[in-house]
Scaffold this active site. Structure first.
Site: not given
Length: 153
Positions: A46, A48, A76, A79
């Site tokens: 992801h 992040e 999410c 993260c």
């Protein structure tokens, strides 16, 4: 947030969900990331997480209490947890994520981390319309491809 949007556009161009993140340290962008889950076949790739890994390596420390993260979509749970454990000072995000957002939209991990020694500021809705637009455009294209593929088969 505009720099994070540039990262989201890079993800879009790679057929990745267009989420971008940047990390600022002492007023300067020191790390960037965008989603690469499909490209890398990595469920943790992801925006992040990628940005957090880069900045920790660059600064030589996992404690990022002097850093701010800007991300185009509300993080999410995975993260958000990584952000909280990294001790990031501030999270600024664009679009709210009612399906997976972990800083208030779906769940709020701050409630779980309430007894944590670190303090984190969260601000959502920054350039919200622009951040929503790129995600909506991406998924409109995905639906179009999916519907066209169904007609061909």
């Amino acid at each position: 947030m505009r720099e994070a949007l540039k990262e989201a556009k890079k993800a879009f161009e790679k057929d990745e969900v267009p989420v971008g993140a940047i990390i600022v340290y002492k007023g300067k962008v020191v790390s960037k990331g965008h989603n690469l889950r499909e490209s890398k076949n990595d469920p943790t790739a992801h925006a992040e997480i990628i940005a957090l890994r880069k900045v920790a390596k660059k600064l030589g420390d996992w404690r990022l209490d002097e850093c701010d993260i800007y991300v185009t979509l509300e993080p999410c749970p995975m993260c958000a947890s990584a952000i909280l454990y990294s001790r990031i000072k501030r999270v600024i995000f664009g679009a709210f994520d009612k399906d997976n957002g972990a800083f208030g939209s779906k769940i709020n991990l701050l409630d779980i981390f309430a007894n944590s020694k670190s303090h984190i500021d969260i601000k959502g809705g920054i350039l919200k319309e622009e951040c929503e637009a790129i995600i909506q455009s991406f998924f409109k294209g995905v639906r179009r491809k999916y519907n066209n593929a169904g007609r061909d088969g």
